[in-house]
Enzyme design. Structure first.
Site, PDB file in Angstrom:
ATOM      1  N   HIS A   1       2.490  -3.953  -8.329  1.00  0.00           N
ATOM      2  CA  HIS A   1       1.736  -2.966  -8.135  1.00  0.00           C
ATOM      3  C   HIS A   1       2.778  -1.608  -8.467  1.00  0.00           C
ATOM      4  O   HIS A   1       3.775  -1.729  -8.045  1.00  0.00           O
ATOM      5  CB  HIS A   1       1.226  -2.809  -6.592  1.00  0.00           C
ATOM      6  CG  HIS A   1       0.386  -1.461  -6.420  1.00  0.00           C
ATOM      7  ND1 HIS A   1      -0.775  -1.069  -6.818  1.00  0.00           N
ATOM      8  CD2 HIS A   1       1.171  -0.369  -5.923  1.00  0.00           C
ATOM      9  CE1 HIS A   1      -1.144   0.032  -6.342  1.00  0.00           C
ATOM     10  NE2 HIS A   1      -0.130   0.473  -5.868  1.00  0.00           N
TER      11      HIS A   1
ATOM     12  N   ASP B   1     -11.015  -0.193   2.487  1.00  0.00           N
ATOM     13  CA  ASP B   1     -10.073   0.602   1.977  1.00  0.00           C
ATOM     14  C   ASP B   1     -11.033   1.616   1.110  1.00  0.00           C
ATOM     15  O   ASP B   1     -10.450   2.912   1.151  1.00  0.00           O
ATOM     16  CB  ASP B   1      -9.418  -0.231   0.969  1.00  0.00           C
ATOM     17  CG  ASP B   1      -8.397   0.736   0.085  1.00  0.00           C
ATOM     18  OD1 ASP B   1      -7.440   1.145   0.780  1.00  0.00           O
ATOM     19  OD2 ASP B   1      -8.693   0.841  -1.088  1.00  0.00           O
TER      20      ASP B   1
ATOM     21  N   ARG C   1      -9.624   9.662   3.537  1.00  0.00           N
ATOM     22  CA  ARG C   1      -8.225  10.407   3.340  1.00  0.00           C
ATOM     23  C   ARG C   1      -8.099  11.241   2.163  1.00  0.00           C
ATOM     24  O   ARG C   1      -7.437  12.399   2.563  1.00  0.00           O
ATOM     25  CB  ARG C   1      -6.886   9.227   3.240  1.00  0.00           C
ATOM     26  CG  ARG C   1      -6.780   8.422   4.466  1.00  0.00           C
ATOM     27  CD  ARG C   1      -5.945   7.104   4.127  1.00  0.00           C
ATOM     28  NE  ARG C   1      -4.817   7.423   3.521  1.00  0.00           N
ATOM     29  CZ  ARG C   1      -4.274   6.644   2.396  1.00  0.00           C
ATOM     30  NH1 ARG C   1      -4.959   5.627   2.049  1.00  0.00           N
ATOM     31  NH2 ARG C   1      -3.044   6.919   2.040  1.00  0.00           N
TER      32      ARG C   1
ATOM     33  N   SER D   1      -3.386   0.336   2.285  1.00  0.00           N
ATOM     34  CA  SER D   1      -4.404   0.419   1.315  1.00  0.00           C
ATOM     35  C   SER D   1      -3.823  -0.410   0.143  1.00  0.00           C
ATOM     36  O   SER D   1      -4.718  -0.868  -0.669  1.00  0.00           O
ATOM     37  CB  SER D   1      -4.376   1.952   0.853  1.00  0.00           C
ATOM     38  OG  SER D   1      -5.329   2.207  -0.459  1.00  0.00           O
TER      39      SER D   1
ATOM     40  N   LYS E   1      -5.709  -4.434  -0.814  1.00  0.00           N
ATOM     41  CA  LYS E   1      -6.413  -4.842  -2.296  1.00  0.00           C
ATOM     42  C   LYS E   1      -5.589  -5.736  -2.845  1.00  0.00           C
ATOM     43  O   LYS E   1      -6.310  -6.739  -3.479  1.00  0.00           O
ATOM     44  CB  LYS E   1      -6.448  -3.678  -3.092  1.00  0.00           C
ATOM     45  CG  LYS E   1      -7.646  -2.853  -2.543  1.00  0.00           C
ATOM     46  CD  LYS E   1      -7.641  -1.441  -3.629  1.00  0.00           C
ATOM     47  CE  LYS E   1      -6.286  -0.658  -3.068  1.00  0.00           C
ATOM     48  NZ  LYS E   1      -6.368   0.666  -3.550  1.00  0.00           N
TER      49      LYS E   1
END
Lengths: 435, 435
Positions: free
Chosen positions: A82, A161, A168, A183, A187
């Protein structure tokens, strides 16, 4: 136990229990806690923070709010990467097929562009026909049969999420490290991975420009990831300048395909460095290599001999993308409207400032200011010289690809020339490894 | 300018501009800012606070969100009293007619019980037929013709407060002094007053038990009130023990009517002290008296000679209430189910602890745990002895009025006996005057 009391407890700095967190997250995701209570709770977390264990607990509850994908094997562990987002960051398109070709499954659920940073799915959609929204079954099949899949999140994965993120975003509660952590990780865990490498970028083109903040986020991600049962490692990487030779959706896909076909030596040095560092981490964490040196050898081999390219090609085929574009990236969408820009003076070329490039892409149709914006995949910037080159005044440095003919070419050139940074090239982009 | 940016600015501790505040408050009240943004904004204010000028500005915008009532005269200024809430607090029913009889108009918009503190409107509704929801025109007419009106808020008065208060209540954002200040003052200014006396209670039966917090709120109320153009003064008063001889809706109305008919000397000393102190403040601020001594003389005169009682009676008549009940308070609703309770030992009677009495009232049908609860006006507690009395063990101290026969009389008596505090009587209930 009710939402109001849980908000008050966090507002007053208390540590929430597992029961309180599960109640709040699952009831909120089920639509049984009104949005105004959820946003007040998130704002309380913004101010009071979370303990590491609370963050892990919230992440677990978020994962439980929806479906999860089955784990795609055990040896090597399925592994993902990520990135916190950058400009010209096409590392996913290289590292996913590299690691998959090296034997570790890579189920990679990615996002879209918003603000000045690019989005993996938007870039993939430059390949005609590529399905970025497969069913969960098709996603799992692609990973099983092709070793990797890069696609978007299904509606049923981590609905908490989606709710929390939209609130948010709307209510200015984005910049909370524990909430960013939950978050990202919710995922990733829901994809069915066993290991995760995090590319936490810092510098002027990154979401978090300060290195200290990026380091703090990296620590949270690694620690919380481990509490969730992942093998996890984070890399702090420099995102001051555009990564690689291109920024823009189709241009980045073209650069990625050319890099996969032509091998590491033909790849821009900065992009190669980050790709191999993250790839080593992924392969070692997954158990696909014993150590970094072994991993690097494997990755360079599958990169050089075309297996990584084959892996990418297989994924595109499975996802319905136009293979002709993979075989001849010249077929990717290109704009007839280009403008070259030049060095304003002589000097050594250090890089293109990432932030103004990202902002220009967004304004010019290559990104999104708001979710509803439609992207023109052709828009982008390509470098015509390598980082570290000694430039002469007036020498062509890069080319802008536009949506329509430039209204004022000279102004555009002057603007692009201001993106050029002179100076000694960076020694390294990977500044720290955490975990 | 948009809601998200305004939330972020307050979240980061910035001072909001007049334009930003007006935009947020008016758009929110018009339903054009979603509740999840409003609650996040309110929570940011909870954590970051407001400057005095921001608080005044928010209050002004809240007032502008709805209708306002015309000012009921200039000399003396129309004047009101607001209490932060207590147990046995029937001061409004005395001080409003006292001040009105002394010549200053009193437009008093009041609220209902929630939690352990009583509500003025609930008490008034013990008088059969009393209209607590007159139209704005009828409210204004009552003030003009009778000198006073005590009634509830119309839907069109300060809609922003209704929105903010409901979100603060639901999302645990109540305990913010600047937000409490704007909520109180917006409603008061919208009534068309020129002067305001604030009874800010502290002690175990008060909304804010700590004197320091109560003093802080008092300072905010006086300062912000002045910024809004009011003459304002606050009194810090002791709310550790039930005020006067009764707590409970019909019982408090009965005590108030008896006090108005029989004069100050027949009134419980603690209730008389608070009533005269607040009344003096109201009359002086309104310009109806030159100083406190003069004000006291006027108030004692109108109290003793029945003019205050006539004033109250006129208001009840105008609002459609049953005058027979005012003329004979024995006709007010009473319960056939009563239980006396006794002193557990000998000693000097200091008072009945306000908080457990308030909690018992709420549980027993005399108050509300949630907005939807229906009140039984008959439920309550009355003292059978004066504060300061030397009690013998086993002597009757008070009487509970119940909704239905007691299930376990001995248990109820033991519980009520535990409310009795022994000790030297308090010298004074009014501890400080601010402003």
């Amino acid at each position: 136990m009710n939402a109001k009391e849980i908000i008050a407890k966090k507002r007053d700095g208390g540590e929430l229990s597992v029961d309180e967190i599960e109640f709040f997250v699952l009831e909120a995701a089920a639509g049984r806690i009104p949005d105004y209570q959820v946003s007040a709770w998130l704002m309380s977390i913004y101010f009071q923070g979370l303990s590491r264990e609370e963050a892990a607990c919230i992440t677990r509850a978020m994962i439980r709010s929806g479906d999860t994908l089955p784990r795609a094997g055990e040896h090597p562990l399925p592994v993902d990467k990520h990135s916190t987002g950058g400009v010209g960051d096409k590392v996913s398109f290289l590292v996913a097929p590299l690691v998959a070709a090296a034997g570790a499954p890579v189920p990679m659920i990615s996002g879209r562009s918003l603000g000045h940073t690019g989005g993996t799915l938007d870039k993939l959609e430059a390949i005609a026909g590529y399905e970025t929204a497969p069913s969960p079954d098709d996603f799992v099949r692609c990973v099983r049969e092709r070793g990797l899949c890069i696609a978007g999140q299904s509606d049923r994965l981590v609905p908490a999420d989606r709710l929390f993120y939209s609130l948010r975003d709307a209510a200015s509660i984005v910049e909370s490290i524990p909430l960013i952590t939950s978050s990202i990780l919710s995922k990733k865990v829901a994809e069915g991975i066993g290991a995760l490498v995090l590319d936490v970028k810092f510098g002027k083109g990154a979401f978090m420009s300060e290195k200290d903040r990026a380091r703090e986020l990296a620590g949270w991600l690694v620690d919380t990831g481990r509490r969730l049962g992942l093998k996890a490692r984070a890399y702090l990487t420099d995102m001051n300048y555009v990564l690689g030779r291109t920024a823009g959706n189709a241009l980045e896909i073209r650069e990625s395909i050319e890099s996969l076909r032509q091998g590491p030596d033909a790849t821009a040095a900065d992009l190669r460095e980050v790709t191999l560092a993250l790839g080593e981490g992924m392969l070692v964490l997954s158990g696909g290599a014993g150590d970094e040196a072994e991993a690097r050898g494997i990755l360079e081999a599958v990169w050089s001999d075309g297996r990584a390219w084959e892996s990418f090609r297989g994924m595109v085929e499975q996802q319905g993308g136009d293979l002709a574009m993979v075989d001849d990236p010249g077929l990717l969408p290109t704009s007839p409207y280009t403008v070259d820009f030049h060095a304003p003076r002589a000097g050594r070329f250090k890089g293109l400032h990432a932030r103004p490039v990202g902002d220009w892409l967004t304004r010019s149709g290559g990104g999104r200011l708001v979710q509803a914006d439609v992207i023109d995949h052709r828009v982008g910037v390509e470098l015509r010289v390598e980082l570290g080159t000694s430039l002469e005044a007036g020498e062509v440095v890069g080319r802008l690809h536009l949506r329509e003919p430039a209204e004022d070419e000279a102004e555009l050139q002057a603007s692009a020339a201001s993106w050029i940074e002179f100076g000694e090239p960076r020694d390294t982009l990977v500044h720290e490894v955490i975990g």
